[in-house]
Write a protein that holds these residues in place. Structure first.
Motif, short mmCIF file in Angstrom:
data_model
loop_
_atom_site.label_atom_id
_atom_site.label_comp_id
_atom_site.label_asym_id
_atom_site.label_seq_id
_atom_site.Cartn_x
_atom_site.Cartn_y
_atom_site.Cartn_z
N ASP A 1 0.81 -1.22 0.00
CA ASP A 1 0.00 0.00 0.00
C ASP A 1 0.84 1.27 0.00
N SER A 2 2.05 1.18 -0.55
CA SER A 2 2.89 2.37 -0.70
C SER A 2 3.91 2.11 -1.80
N ILE A 3 3.68 2.67 -2.96
CA ILE A 3 4.58 2.48 -4.10
C ILE A 3 5.79 3.41 -3.94
N PRO A 4 7.01 2.91 -4.19
CA PRO A 4 8.19 3.79 -4.10
C PRO A 4 8.17 4.84 -5.20
N ASP A 5 8.79 5.98 -4.91
CA ASP A 5 8.77 7.05 -5.91
C ASP A 5 9.46 6.64 -7.20
N SER A 6 10.39 5.68 -7.13
CA SER A 6 11.08 5.23 -8.34
C SER A 6 10.16 4.53 -9.32
N ALA A 7 8.96 4.12 -8.86
CA ALA A 7 8.04 3.36 -9.71
C ALA A 7 6.76 4.12 -10.03
N TYR A 8 6.66 5.40 -9.62
CA TYR A 8 5.42 6.13 -9.86
C TYR A 8 5.04 6.19 -11.33
N SER A 9 6.02 6.31 -12.19
CA SER A 9 5.72 6.46 -13.62
C SER A 9 5.47 5.13 -14.31
N THR A 10 5.72 4.02 -13.63
CA THR A 10 5.63 2.72 -14.29
C THR A 10 4.68 1.74 -13.63
N PHE A 11 4.32 1.95 -12.35
CA PHE A 11 3.64 0.87 -11.62
C PHE A 11 2.26 0.54 -12.19
N GLN A 12 1.55 1.52 -12.74
CA GLN A 12 0.22 1.21 -13.27
C GLN A 12 0.31 0.37 -14.54
N ASP A 13 1.34 0.61 -15.34
CA ASP A 13 1.54 -0.23 -16.52
C ASP A 13 2.04 -1.61 -16.13
N GLU A 14 2.93 -1.67 -15.14
CA GLU A 14 3.50 -2.95 -14.73
C GLU A 14 2.49 -3.83 -14.01
N LEU A 15 1.59 -3.23 -13.25
CA LEU A 15 0.62 -4.03 -12.48
C LEU A 15 -0.73 -4.15 -13.17
N GLY A 16 -1.02 -3.26 -14.10
CA GLY A 16 -2.30 -3.35 -14.80
C GLY A 16 -3.46 -3.15 -13.85
N ASP A 17 -4.46 -4.04 -13.93
CA ASP A 17 -5.64 -3.89 -13.08
C ASP A 17 -5.37 -4.27 -11.63
N ARG A 18 -4.15 -4.66 -11.32
CA ARG A 18 -3.78 -4.92 -9.93
C ARG A 18 -3.20 -3.67 -9.26
N ALA A 19 -3.09 -2.59 -10.01
CA ALA A 19 -2.57 -1.33 -9.45
C ALA A 19 -3.70 -0.55 -8.78
N VAL A 20 -3.35 0.20 -7.76
CA VAL A 20 -4.30 1.05 -7.05
C VAL A 20 -3.74 2.47 -7.00
N ASN A 21 -4.56 3.43 -7.40
CA ASN A 21 -4.20 4.85 -7.31
C ASN A 21 -5.50 5.60 -7.08
N GLN A 22 -5.88 5.80 -5.83
CA GLN A 22 -7.17 6.39 -5.52
C GLN A 22 -7.05 7.38 -4.36
N PRO A 23 -7.93 8.38 -4.31
CA PRO A 23 -7.87 9.36 -3.22
C PRO A 23 -8.01 8.69 -1.87
N ALA A 24 -7.32 9.24 -0.89
CA ALA A 24 -7.39 8.72 0.48
C ALA A 24 -7.24 9.87 1.45
N ALA A 25 -7.67 9.66 2.66
CA ALA A 25 -7.62 10.70 3.69
C ALA A 25 -6.23 10.75 4.30
N ILE A 26 -5.27 11.26 3.52
CA ILE A 26 -3.88 11.35 3.96
C ILE A 26 -3.37 12.76 3.67
N PHE A 27 -2.88 13.40 4.70
CA PHE A 27 -2.32 14.75 4.61
C PHE A 27 -0.84 14.67 4.95
N GLN A 28 0.03 15.35 4.17
CA GLN A 28 1.46 15.28 4.41
C GLN A 28 2.05 16.68 4.58
N SER A 29 3.01 16.77 5.48
CA SER A 29 3.58 18.06 5.87
C SER A 29 4.97 17.83 6.45
N PHE A 30 5.61 18.91 6.89
CA PHE A 30 6.73 18.75 7.81
C PHE A 30 6.55 19.77 8.93
#
Length: 541
Positions: free
Chosen positions: A269-298
């Motif tokens: 449930d956390s794709i590495p940044d090195s695979a952001y541009s490829t994971f949906q093609d590599e996983l096909g319908d097994r990939a997940v990219n959907q909105p979630a209640a996650i806020f990020q800051s420092f």
């Protein structure tokens, strides 16, 4: 995701009728299995996780690594489905006539995995333990609305009264209409009596009442993983549909993703940044990219040199304006993040992108430089600005990008401060020993704007890692919590966010999608409103 609205309170309300507001290598990996007679599979599912910061005590777990495990081995009064709707689990009903005094009735014949019954006392004892000042529990904040809570001295929760084995009452300090919605969070889980004999030892081998239990004593191998098997005595809605779950702790997300591609890991449930541009093609319908209640800051700690008083406000605003969020999210996250415009999440009902003061989040090179110069006139800057992060979480790329943006805009030294593991990182944060600023984020516990604000920024709150304190902000949060409608509450929470934009206790960065995927060996993989995979329903044959 579906947008749902909280139902109004009638003379009495059962939580089952409430609707939440949400748009929130082990050998077993290669074993074959067959379906069981009840339709569930018997294969053991492997899932990515991280080493918990602390022993697995519900009231002392405030990070996602431990929380993912707790949600599998415990059952609370309610649970949240994939869309964020609340359903009774251990509770038969949660009723009130005034939103301040509640009667909780439990389902009969509930047990812990050691055979002890789950009773009203199990909840009252666990909540009292979590609330006591001397126990120093990270989740104690969640009980501060119950009569008797104190931040100053040990004080039992006098608002909790056991009526009988299956009934207890709760008296809050003020009416809070959304209080039942919070009860699916792990801080509200019950504990068996044996837990209090040696709480630290219990946390290493916890005994729960949920869908799963530890495969055996010692199943938690630190920095390696934890093995869970179905709890045959669990009678709720989240019955395990597989033969168990092995949660595996990885040193890097890249290693986890490579295992996913090789079918050596079933759910990530956390794709590495090195695979952001490829994971949906590599996983096909097994990939997940959907909105979630996650806020990020420092977060920049309140006591950090040059970041308090008027000078601190100027520098915080300058740093925020020096970050090109849009460029960073496009270049690094490849459409899996959205630049933040507030401190909560667009997934949550009531969210607004037009809060007064939010313009401080827009990249403004000249404005940032001017603010920094004004701060230098008060006290000249010296040193290096750092952002601490855990190296095992895939954060280096964005931290480098953010610090480079600050460095290039303000003309100061800025860099990341890598810490090897998440557990070490969180220990430094909660122990107040970390140097400089540090990455922070929030995965909502329940779908409410209040949950994205109160635990992080109210004075003394358990996840207020920067030690921010504003009486005005606290008062607005308290008033909002007591509002008679969700709309009235959200209007007050928006006013509270205006104060946060003035003080910037944390620097909002972006909202995150949940990005993940599954192996070819599993089915029925679904990710919830808060990004967590619903592992109990995953099948593997």
């Amino acid at each position: 995701m579906k947008i749902r609205r909280i139902a109004g309170f009638a003379a009495s309300v059962a939580v089952g009728a409430l609707v939440l507001t949400a748009c929130s290598d082990s050998p077993s990996d290669t074993e074959s299995s067959s379906s069981s007679s009840d339709g569930a599979s018997s294969g053991i599912v492997s899932a990515w996780g991280s080493e918990p910061q602390n022993p697995l005590i519900p009231t002392n777990t405030s990070e996602v690594g431990g929380g993912k495990i707790l949600d599998l081995i415990y059952a609370g009064l309610v649970y949240y489905d994939a869309d964020g709707a609340a359903h009774n689990e251990v509770a038969e009903s949660i009723e009130t006539e005034d939103a301040q005094n509640y009667t909780v009735t439990l389902k009969a014949d509930q047990t812990f995995t050691n055979g002890d019954p789950v009773t009203a006392q199990s909840f009252v004892d666990a909540w009292n333990y979590g609330a006591l000042l001397s126990n120093a529990q990270l989740g104690s904040y969640f009980f501060d609305d119950i009569e008797g809570f104190s931040y100053d001295v040990d004080s039992p929760l006098t608002g909790l009264v056991v009526v009988d084995d299956t009934t207890f009452t709760v008296k809050l300090l003020q009416p809070e209409s959304d209080w039942p919605l919070r009860l699916g969070y792990s801080a509200f889980y019950p504990l068996p009596a044996v837990a209090f004999e040696d709480i630290a030892a219990f946390g290493e081998n916890p005994i729960g009442n949920g869908s799963y239990k530890l495969a055996e004593e010692g199943s938690w191998e630190h920095n390696v993983g934890i093995s869970l098997i179905p709890n045959p005595d669990y009678t709720g809605d989240r019955v395990a549909q597989n033969g168990g779950v092995d949660i595996k702790f990885y040193e890097t997300l890249d290693g986890a993703y490579n295992d996913l591609l090789a079918d050596q890991l079933d759910v990530l449930d956390s794709i590495p940044d090195s695979a952001y541009s490829t994971f949906q093609d590599e996983l096909g319908d097994r990939a997940v990219n959907q909105p979630a209640a996650i806020f990020q800051s420092f977060t920049i700690p309140q006591g950090l040199a040059h970041f308090s008083g008027d000078e601190g406000k100027l520098r915080r605003q300058a740093i925020s304006k020096a970050i090109n969020r849009e460029e960073i999210t496009d270049a690094i996250f490849q459409g899996t993040r959205t630049p933040a415009s507030d401190f909560t999440s667009p997934v949550i009902d009531g969210w607004s992108d037009a809060i007064e003061g939010s313009e401080v989040l827009a990249f403004d090179e000249e404005g940032a430089q001017d603010l920094w110069a004004q701060a230098d006139a008060i006290s000249p800057w010296e040193g290096t600005f750092t952002i601490g992060y855990n190296s095992d979480g895939g954060h280096q790329a964005w931290v480098d990008a953010v610090t480079n943006s600050i460095k290039n805009t303000l003309g100061i030294e800025a860099q990341g401060n890598p810490i090897p593991t998440f557990a070490d990182f969180r220990t430094q944060v909660t122990g107040r020993t970390i140097a400089g600023a540090f990455r922070t984020g929030w995965q909502f516990d329940y779908p409410s704007l209040y949950n994205g604000l109160a635990p992080l920024y109210v004075t003394g709150a358990g996840s207020n890692d920067g030690d921010y304190s504003s009486p005005e902000f606290d008062a607005l949060l308290k008033e909002g919590a007591a509002a008679k409608s969700v709309e009235d509450a959200n209007a007050l929470f928006e006013q509270a966010e205006e104060i946060l934009f003035q003080d910037l206790p944390a620097i909002p960065l972006w909202y995150a999608n949940v990005t993940g995927g599954s192996s070819t060996l599993v089915d029925n993989v679904e990710f919830g409103w808060n990004s967590v995979p619903l592992l109990y329903q995953v099948t593997k044959d």
